[in-house]
Design a protein around this motif. Structure first.
Motif, PDB file in Angstrom:
ATOM      1  N   ILE A  73       0.861  -1.182   0.000  1.00  0.00           N
ATOM      2  CA  ILE A  73       0.000   0.000   0.000  1.00  0.00           C
ATOM      3  C   ILE A  73       0.892   1.225   0.000  1.00  0.00           C
ATOM      4  O   ILE A  73       1.765   1.359   0.843  1.00  0.00           O
ATOM      5  N   GLY A  74       0.664   2.116  -0.971  1.00  0.00           N
ATOM      6  CA  GLY A  74       1.467   3.325  -1.068  1.00  0.00           C
ATOM      7  C   GLY A  74       1.166   4.298   0.049  1.00  0.00           C
ATOM      8  O   GLY A  74       0.091   4.271   0.644  1.00  0.00           O
ATOM      9  N   ARG A  75       2.115   5.141   0.318  1.00  0.00           N
ATOM     10  CA  ARG A  75       1.939   6.147   1.348  1.00  0.00           C
ATOM     11  C   ARG A  75       1.093   7.293   0.802  1.00  0.00           C
ATOM     12  O   ARG A  75       1.204   7.666  -0.356  1.00  0.00           O
ATOM     13  N   ILE A  76       0.273   7.858   1.648  1.00  0.00           N
ATOM     14  CA  ILE A  76      -0.541   9.016   1.283  1.00  0.00           C
ATOM     15  C   ILE A  76       0.149  10.254   1.854  1.00  0.00           C
ATOM     16  O   ILE A  76       0.474  10.298   3.037  1.00  0.00           O
ATOM     17  N   TYR A  77       0.366  11.253   1.008  1.00  0.00           N
ATOM     18  CA  TYR A  77       0.962  12.516   1.431  1.00  0.00           C
ATOM     19  C   TYR A  77      -0.131  13.566   1.490  1.00  0.00           C
ATOM     20  O   TYR A  77      -1.048  13.567   0.677  1.00  0.00           O
ATOM     21  N   LYS A  78      -0.010  14.483   2.448  1.00  0.00           N
ATOM     22  CA  LYS A  78      -1.036  15.503   2.659  1.00  0.00           C
ATOM     23  C   LYS A  78      -0.392  16.890   2.622  1.00  0.00           C
ATOM     24  O   LYS A  78       0.597  17.134   3.310  1.00  0.00           O
ATOM     25  N   CYS A  79      -0.965  17.790   1.832  1.00  0.00           N
ATOM     26  CA  CYS A  79      -0.467  19.162   1.758  1.00  0.00           C
ATOM     27  C   CYS A  79      -0.684  19.853   3.096  1.00  0.00           C
ATOM     28  O   CYS A  79      -1.779  19.809   3.665  1.00  0.00           O
ATOM     29  N   GLU A  80       0.357  20.489   3.590  1.00  0.00           N
ATOM     30  CA  GLU A  80       0.315  21.174   4.880  1.00  0.00           C
ATOM     31  C   GLU A  80      -0.613  22.385   4.874  1.00  0.00           C
ATOM     32  O   GLU A  80      -1.073  22.825   5.919  1.00  0.00           O
ATOM     33  N   ILE A  81      -0.899  22.936   3.696  1.00  0.00           N
ATOM     34  CA  ILE A  81      -1.707  24.152   3.603  1.00  0.00           C
ATOM     35  C   ILE A  81      -3.185  23.833   3.373  1.00  0.00           C
ATOM     36  O   ILE A  81      -4.048  24.281   4.112  1.00  0.00           O
ATOM     37  N   ALA A  86      10.848  13.210   0.901  1.00  0.00           N
ATOM     38  CA  ALA A  86       9.468  13.238   1.374  1.00  0.00           C
ATOM     39  C   ALA A  86       9.234  12.278   2.531  1.00  0.00           C
ATOM     40  O   ALA A  86       8.390  12.527   3.389  1.00  0.00           O
ATOM     41  N   ASP A  87       9.990  11.204   2.564  1.00  0.00           N
ATOM     42  CA  ASP A  87       9.802  10.198   3.609  1.00  0.00           C
ATOM     43  C   ASP A  87      10.638  10.450   4.864  1.00  0.00           C
ATOM     44  O   ASP A  87      10.564   9.674   5.813  1.00  0.00           O
ATOM     45  N   GLU A  88      11.408  11.519   4.891  1.00  0.00           N
ATOM     46  CA  GLU A  88      12.156  11.866   6.099  1.00  0.00           C
ATOM     47  C   GLU A  88      11.163  12.184   7.219  1.00  0.00           C
ATOM     48  O   GLU A  88      10.084  12.738   6.959  1.00  0.00           O
ATOM     49  N   PRO A  89      11.504  11.863   8.459  1.00  0.00           N
ATOM     50  CA  PRO A  89      10.559  12.020   9.573  1.00  0.00           C
ATOM     51  C   PRO A  89       9.932  13.410   9.734  1.00  0.00           C
ATOM     52  O   PRO A  89       8.766  13.529  10.051  1.00  0.00           O
ATOM     53  N   ARG A  90      10.674  14.460   9.532  1.00  0.00           N
ATOM     54  CA  ARG A  90      10.122  15.812   9.754  1.00  0.00           C
ATOM     55  C   ARG A  90       9.818  16.563   8.461  1.00  0.00           C
ATOM     56  O   ARG A  90       9.677  17.785   8.466  1.00  0.00           O
ATOM     57  N   ALA A  91       9.700  15.842   7.350  1.00  0.00           N
ATOM     58  CA  ALA A  91       9.434  16.471   6.055  1.00  0.00           C
ATOM     59  C   ALA A  91       8.021  17.049   6.029  1.00  0.00           C
ATOM     60  O   ALA A  91       7.085  16.476   6.581  1.00  0.00           O
ATOM     61  N   LEU A  92       7.890  18.202   5.394  1.00  0.00           N
ATOM     62  CA  LEU A  92       6.597  18.839   5.177  1.00  0.00           C
ATOM     63  C   LEU A  92       6.288  18.737   3.682  1.00  0.00           C
ATOM     64  O   LEU A  92       7.189  18.882   2.850  1.00  0.00           O
ATOM     65  N   HIS A  93       5.036  18.527   3.336  1.00  0.00           N
ATOM     66  CA  HIS A  93       4.645  18.279   1.949  1.00  0.00           C
ATOM     67  C   HIS A  93       3.687  19.367   1.470  1.00  0.00           C
ATOM     68  O   HIS A  93       2.780  19.767   2.210  1.00  0.00           O
ATOM     69  N   PHE A  94       3.884  19.813   0.216  1.00  0.00           N
ATOM     70  CA  PHE A  94       3.072  20.893  -0.351  1.00  0.00           C
ATOM     71  C   PHE A  94       2.666  20.532  -1.772  1.00  0.00           C
ATOM     72  O   PHE A  94       3.503  20.129  -2.578  1.00  0.00           O
ATOM     73  N   CYS A  95       1.377  20.720  -2.084  1.00  0.00           N
ATOM     74  CA  CYS A  95       0.816  20.265  -3.354  1.00  0.00           C
ATOM     75  C   CYS A  95       1.227  21.107  -4.562  1.00  0.00           C
ATOM     76  O   CYS A  95       0.922  20.751  -5.688  1.00  0.00           O
ATOM     77  N   HIS A 154       1.526  26.841  -2.556  1.00  0.00           N
ATOM     78  CA  HIS A 154       1.396  26.482  -1.138  1.00  0.00           C
ATOM     79  C   HIS A 154       2.758  26.375  -0.468  1.00  0.00           C
ATOM     80  O   HIS A 154       2.890  26.700   0.712  1.00  0.00           O
ATOM     81  N   ALA A 155       3.783  25.980  -1.215  1.00  0.00           N
ATOM     82  CA  ALA A 155       5.139  26.001  -0.658  1.00  0.00           C
ATOM     83  C   ALA A 155       5.528  27.448  -0.344  1.00  0.00           C
ATOM     84  O   ALA A 155       6.110  27.731   0.705  1.00  0.00           O
ATOM     85  N   GLN A 156       5.171  28.373  -1.229  1.00  0.00           N
ATOM     86  CA  GLN A 156       5.484  29.785  -1.006  1.00  0.00           C
ATOM     87  C   GLN A 156       4.760  30.339   0.215  1.00  0.00           C
ATOM     88  O   GLN A 156       5.322  31.146   0.948  1.00  0.00           O
ATOM     89  N   VAL A 157       3.535  29.927   0.434  1.00  0.00           N
ATOM     90  CA  VAL A 157       2.794  30.362   1.626  1.00  0.00           C
ATOM     91  C   VAL A 157       3.575  29.949   2.875  1.00  0.00           C
ATOM     92  O   VAL A 157       3.786  30.753   3.783  1.00  0.00           O
ATOM     93  N   TYR A 158       4.008  28.699   2.915  1.00  0.00           N
ATOM     94  CA  TYR A 158       4.748  28.217   4.080  1.00  0.00           C
ATOM     95  C   TYR A 158       6.065  28.978   4.245  1.00  0.00           C
ATOM     96  O   TYR A 158       6.413  29.394   5.350  1.00  0.00           O
ATOM     97  N   ILE A 159       6.784  29.176   3.145  1.00  0.00           N
ATOM     98  CA  ILE A 159       8.070  29.878   3.200  1.00  0.00           C
ATOM     99  C   ILE A 159       7.867  31.301   3.729  1.00  0.00           C
ATOM    100  O   ILE A 159       8.616  31.766   4.589  1.00  0.00           O
ATOM    101  N   SER A 160       6.845  31.985   3.255  1.00  0.00           N
ATOM    102  CA  SER A 160       6.555  33.345   3.735  1.00  0.00           C
ATOM    103  C   SER A 160       6.257  33.354   5.225  1.00  0.00           C
ATOM    104  O   SER A 160       6.745  34.213   5.958  1.00  0.00           O
TER     105      SER A 160
END
Length: 77
Positions: free
Chosen positions: A5-13, A44-53, A57-63
């Motif tokens: 079963i593949g891993r499901i990733y979720k956008c932080e935003i 992406a699979d690192e323990p503290r990785a954050l995921h953005f779609c 949304h990556a820019q929102v987090y960076i800001s």
């Protein structure tokens, strides 16, 4: 027979979920460092990785990260 079963990733935003992210970004951060990666499974699979779609949304987090980091520093004159 073992079912993988593949891993499901979720956008932080926005909360969008995907098991096969395309054009997503991964961010690793701490109080003083920010690492930004185009989608990479090992990052992406690192323990503290954050995921953005996407880039937006990556820019929102960076800001927000800069705002919190810079907001707590001494202002430049």
């Amino acid at each position: 027979m073992e079912l993988l079963i593949g891993r499901i990733y979720k956008c932080e935003i926005c909360g969008l979920e995907s098991s096969s992210p395309v054009r997503w970004f991964v961010i690793h951060c701490s109080d003083s460092r920010l690492g930004i990666y185009k989608w990479d499974q090992s990052e992406a699979d690192e323990p503290r990785a954050l995921h953005f779609c996407g880039e937006g949304h990556a820019q929102v987090y960076i800001s927000r990260w800069f705002e919190s980091f810079c907001g707590s520093s001494v202002m430049l004159r």
